[in-house]
Design an enzyme around this catalytic site. Structure first.
Site, mmCIF file in Angstrom:
data_model
loop_
_atom_site.group_PDB
_atom_site.id
_atom_site.type_symbol
_atom_site.label_atom_id
_atom_site.label_comp_id
_atom_site.label_asym_id
_atom_site.label_seq_id
_atom_site.Cartn_x
_atom_site.Cartn_y
_atom_site.Cartn_z
ATOM 1 N N CYS A 269 0.832 -1.203 0.000
ATOM 2 C CA CYS A 269 0.000 0.000 0.000
ATOM 3 C C CYS A 269 0.865 1.251 0.000
ATOM 4 O O CYS A 269 0.461 2.297 -0.527
ATOM 5 C CB CYS A 269 -0.949 0.000 1.193
ATOM 6 S SG CYS A 269 -0.123 -0.128 2.801
ATOM 7 N N HIS A 843 -1.390 1.608 7.448
ATOM 8 C CA HIS A 843 -1.923 1.467 6.095
ATOM 9 C C HIS A 843 -1.843 2.814 5.378
ATOM 10 O O HIS A 843 -2.100 3.860 5.971
ATOM 11 C CB HIS A 843 -3.375 0.981 6.164
ATOM 12 C CG HIS A 843 -3.991 0.744 4.815
ATOM 13 N ND1 HIS A 843 -3.474 -0.161 3.911
ATOM 14 C CD2 HIS A 843 -5.068 1.301 4.213
ATOM 15 C CE1 HIS A 843 -4.226 -0.155 2.819
ATOM 16 N NE2 HIS A 843 -5.190 0.722 2.975
#
Length: 917
Positions: A269, A843
């Site tokens: 990510c 994230h």
């Protein structure tokens, strides 16, 4: 050069090839013919020059011509007639030369002018083409290339149609590509690339189309495959399996260009976030979509990636902006990054800003217009005007670095260093690609601790205390004292790990030694661990709890011991410093969760214990090896007991603690025995004067049955939460401008990074100040949320207010400003890389404004959703992308926020409610 070209000098030859009689020039005398063909600048004696055209003439015809002109009789029967090269051709259909022809035996070579004369005097056999060949330079030696390279051209996916084309070794690969495009009728707007089939059977990309066929090692007979990019931006040769499994709906998908997700390949990510930000930089994306990068690929830059990174990024951009994908799988790009940057190999989580830095640097070197970097000496200002020094610095930078990345992202700093000793001032101007700005740091931290009161009726209490980041243990005790009402000097702070004391802190120890993950227990005591001679204060004794377990060896001869529960710091009055006194004190301290035996139980114990008392004594006298706790034992042994605890043990021995364990013989029923142990609680040794310094700790050893009957484990582990646990240290939001101000604030260099003063001739901890001189078209601002020090690593979740538009830098730029062009100092936000979570996990996502529609979207790996502008600002903002207003020329204005749909519930993480542990 392909053989299809025609030289104007050979116009007469072309006429002959079409069976028309060429216009003959008046034939000069035989001596003049000889001189024009053999001698002078136009004759065979002229030197070969690279790039010129020379022609092959059949040897027998030329010898006949020599006999004719040397005979001196123009009416002689030796007249050679039309030039006839039939013997040189393999056939009269394709007019290919025979293999193995030798100069002087099969043919002679004539320069263009001589050939033109002969054709104009004698003509060329009807239907025959002239045999024109180029002069090339091989290893600095000019040579007529009699046999050009014959390449077989095919299209990817259609190998049935094979075209043969001839090229010179000095032709570029680009000439091969242009010829293939012409032969296969490829539209001008379509992207193409070439592959060559090697003799080993594998295919190899012809990356650099600017090199010659000689440099590319292309040989006659090799198969060249031309590949045409798909409409969706991908290449047929790199079609992924996931693409082939797409549904018919996906195959027919037509969406907004640029609104395309990126599949998470496994902790990628961070890469997806950086790519989405970069993809939404308008001028950079248009540069790749318009194929301007093809002319600027730098294949020989030793600092670059041979153009491969730029090509891989171009492929990704073309797919993303094709409008044909909901999402794509960036594994080709990921593999390319890992190939050139080993730190990004594998699938570990990384920092999006670190990857972004690598990409910008790698793309710059792959697209650097400077093919040979010259040496540039860096010059100090030496009192010259800033304008002059800055201009010189920028020109020097551009002499070595000139690319679309420099054009778009590079700005200029002014760096001022001042020597603290002699006052020497050094001014330099340095380029930058992004700003890494600090966040205002809170000078306090929250520590979570457990307070253990002396009153056995009270459970341990969980507290959250606010302490100075650079404070000492004494600050922690004073903060906790305000919560508990217990005096700070009645507290001992410990680090408890795996049922033992990992560390007993001194009041002067720094709080930076305590990590957020440590289990800190603060004990209320009525004395000191370090006894003072002559003092009547209580003595503090460290006590561990252990349980015997059936860990038998092959002789079935001993039981093991394991630690359990929380250790204790017990205050013992000096007049009760005996095994029995300590036993009674411990019974009192444990009375909340340890039940005292009844008189009946004691009687039962005596009756049952008489027969096995000897066994019990034998076990006591023969302690076996202890069960090892964990890896931290070695650290505990190295740390060793504190000197205070050592003196405590010595003091205890002087007051009746003369045996290694207690009770030494059977007495009234005891719930546990007492044993001197080492600091980790794993070694029992017979205490002697020689060993006393290593045995300052006491262990309470429990038989399993006694522990089961009288020890309430649930109650022992119980604790209460103090009301302060609900408190949160609120961090006031800051303005982005405050971060810029901190960035430009004067600072003193660290000891690890001193500056060499040219005046003092030694390294100095100089003061340093950075100022902004020139700003780029795209300004990247990296918020330094991650803080690393010797003792702690943390992420700052401070909310930074940053404007969506009209970010004004005029107050920070010290270069004399153009007052008539305020847009040169104002910026609008176009993308944000977000990081949710903590320092060890988290994230990454992206907010980005589409360059065509002006609409903001939220990119979360595969998922893409439209958002309102008021959703962009959050504590997760990590890297900001701003575009200078004089560059903004959008076709249409963005819709108002009320016209934009809101994302689905929960599609954007909210850091206020996330569990980041």
């Amino acid at each position: 050069m392909a053989e299809v070209t025609e030289d104007p000098v050979t116009a007469a030859i072309a006429a002959a090839a079409e069976d028309r009689e060429p216009q003959r020039e008046e034939m000069p005398g035989l001596d003049d013919q000889w001189n024009q063909i053999e001698n002078g600048e136009s004759g065979r004696e002229r030197p070969l020059r690279a790039g010129e055209s020379w022609f092959l003439v059949e040897q027998r015809w030329y010898k006949q011509w020599e006999v004719y002109v040397q005979g001196g009789d123009q009416d002689a029967s030796t007249f050679p007639g039309c030039i006839n090269n039939a013997e040189l051709f393999e056939d009269q259909i394709n007019w290919c030369l025979k293999e193995g022809l030798m100069e002087g035996e099969d043919y002679v070579l004539l320069p263009s002018a001589a050939w033109h004369y002969l054709v104009s005097w004698y003509g060329l056999e009807p239907g025959q083409p002239p045999i024109e060949r180029k002069v090339i330079e091989l290893y600095s030696i000019p040579k007529v290339e009699v046999y050009p390279v014959k390449l077989l051209l095919v299209q990817h996916g259609d190998t049935d149609l094979v075209l043969t084309a001839q090229f010179s070794l000095t032709d570029s690969v680009d000439q091969v590509l242009r010829t293939a495009r012409e032969q296969f009728l490829v539209d001008a707007q379509e992207d193409t690339r070439l592959w060559v089939k090697k003799s080993e059977g594998y295919l190899d990309r012809l990356f650099n189309t600017h090199v010659t066929l000689l440099d590319a090692a292309l040989e006659s007979g090799q198969l060249i495959i031309m590949e045409i990019r798909n409409k969706d931006g991908s290449w047929p040769s790199t079609q992924l399996r996931v693409v082939s499994r797409m549904s018919e709906e996906d195959e027919d998908f037509q969406g907004q260009p640029g609104i395309c997700g990126l599949t998470n390949l496994g902790n990628t990510c961070f890469m997806n976030s950086a790519l989405q930000c970069l993809s939404n930089v308008p001028q950079l994306t248009e540069y790749f979509l318009d194929n301007r990068y093809l002319e600027e690929l730098n294949f020989r830059n030793p600092l670059g990636m041979r153009g491969e990174l730029a090509e891989a990024y171009a492929d990704l951009v073309k797919q993303t902006w094709s409008g044909c994908h909901r999402s794509i799988v960036p594994n080709v790009f990921k593999n390319k990054v890992g190939r050139f940057a080993s730190q990004f190999l594998g699938y570990q989580q990384h920092d999006s800003q670190e990857l972004l830095s690598f990409l910008l640097d790698g793309l710059h070197e792959d697209l650097n217009r400077v093919k040979k970097k010259e040496y540039v000496e860096l010059c100090d200002a030496a009192g010259r005007p800033d304008q002059e020094v800055a201009q010189e610095a920028w020109q020097n930078h551009k002499r070595r670095n000139d690319s679309v990345i420099v054009d778009t992202f590079h700005g200029l700093f002014k760096s001022t260093l001042v020597c603290p000793d002699c006052g020497n001032v050094s001014v330099t101007f340095d380029p930058f690609c992004y700003l890494s700005v600090p966040l205002p740091v809170c000078h306090k931290r929250v520590l979570e601790v457990f307070f253990v009161p002396m009153d056995p009726r009270r459970k341990p209490e969980q507290h959250r205390v606010v302490v100075p980041k650079k404070g000492n243990i004494s600050d922690l005790c004073m903060a906790l004292s305000k919560h508990t009402g217990i005096a700070a000097d009645k507290m001992i702070v410990t680090d408890v790990f795996s049922h033992r004391f990992y560390k007993l802190y001194q009041l002067e120890d720094p709080l930076s030694g305590i990590l957020d993950r440590d289990d800190i227990f603060v004990y209320e005591v009525s004395g000191r661990i370090e006894p003072i001679e002559g003092s009547k204060d209580d003595i503090v004794v460290p006590v561990y709890l252990r349980e015997r377990t059936p860990a038998q060896d092959y002789n079935n001869s001993y039981y093991g011991l394991i630690l359990f529960g929380h250790p204790l710091l017990v205050s013992v009055p000096q007049d009760r410093l005996s095994w029995e006194g300590l036993y009674n004190i411990l019974m009192y301290r444990l009375s909340r969760y340890v039940t005292k035996p009844t008189s009946d139980e004691e009687d039962d114990g005596e009756e049952k214990g008489e027969d096995d008392s000897s066994d019990e004594d034998e076990k006591d006298q023969t302690p076996g090896p202890s069960t090892r706790g964990n890896l931290r034992d070695s650290e505990l042994e190295q740390a060793g007991p504190s000197s205070g605890a050592t003196r405590t043990c010595s003091f205890l021995l002087d007051n009746g603690f003369h045996t290694s364990h207690w009770p030494p013989k059977r007495r009234r029923k005891q719930l546990f025995t007492l044993q001197t142990v080492n600091s980790s609680g794993i070694s029992d040794r017979i205490t002697s004067p020689e060993e006393v310094d290593t045995q300052p700790y006491i262990a309470m050893d429990w038989e399993p049955e006694m522990k089961r009957r009288y020890y309430d484990e649930a109650e022992a582990e119980g604790y209460v939460k103090h009301e302060c646990v609900g408190y949160v240290l609120k961090k006031a939001p800051v303005q982005l401008q405050e971060c810029i101000e901190l960035f430009t604030t004067v600072e003193t260099l660290e000891k690890e990074n001193p500056w060499y003063c040219s005046s003092c001739k030694q390294h100095q901890l100089a003061t340093k100040k950075l100022d902004l001189w020139m700003l780029p078209e795209i300004l990247i601002i990296h918020l330094k949320r991650f803080s690393f020090s010797k003792f702690s690593h943390e992420k700052l979740d401070t909310l930074v207010h940053f404007p969506i538009r009209d970010l004004d830098f005029s107050e920070f730029v010290i270069k004399p400003q153009n007052e008539s062009a305020p847009e040169l100092y104002k910026y609008d936000l176009i993308a944000v890389s977000n990081h949710y979570g903590g320092i060890r996990d988290g994230h990454y996502t992206t907010f980005a404004c589409n360059k065509d529609s002006g609409q903001w979207h939220y990119f979360d790996d595969n998922s893409v959703s439209p958002v309102n502008e008021n959703q962009i600002e959050s504590k997760a903002a990590y890297v900001l992308f701003y575009q200078r207003q004089d560059i903004v020329h959008r076709q249409s204005q963005p819709r108002s926020s009320s016209d934009l749909p809101s994302p689905a519930c929960g599609s954007i993480p909210n850091t206020e409610f996330m569990d980041i542990n």
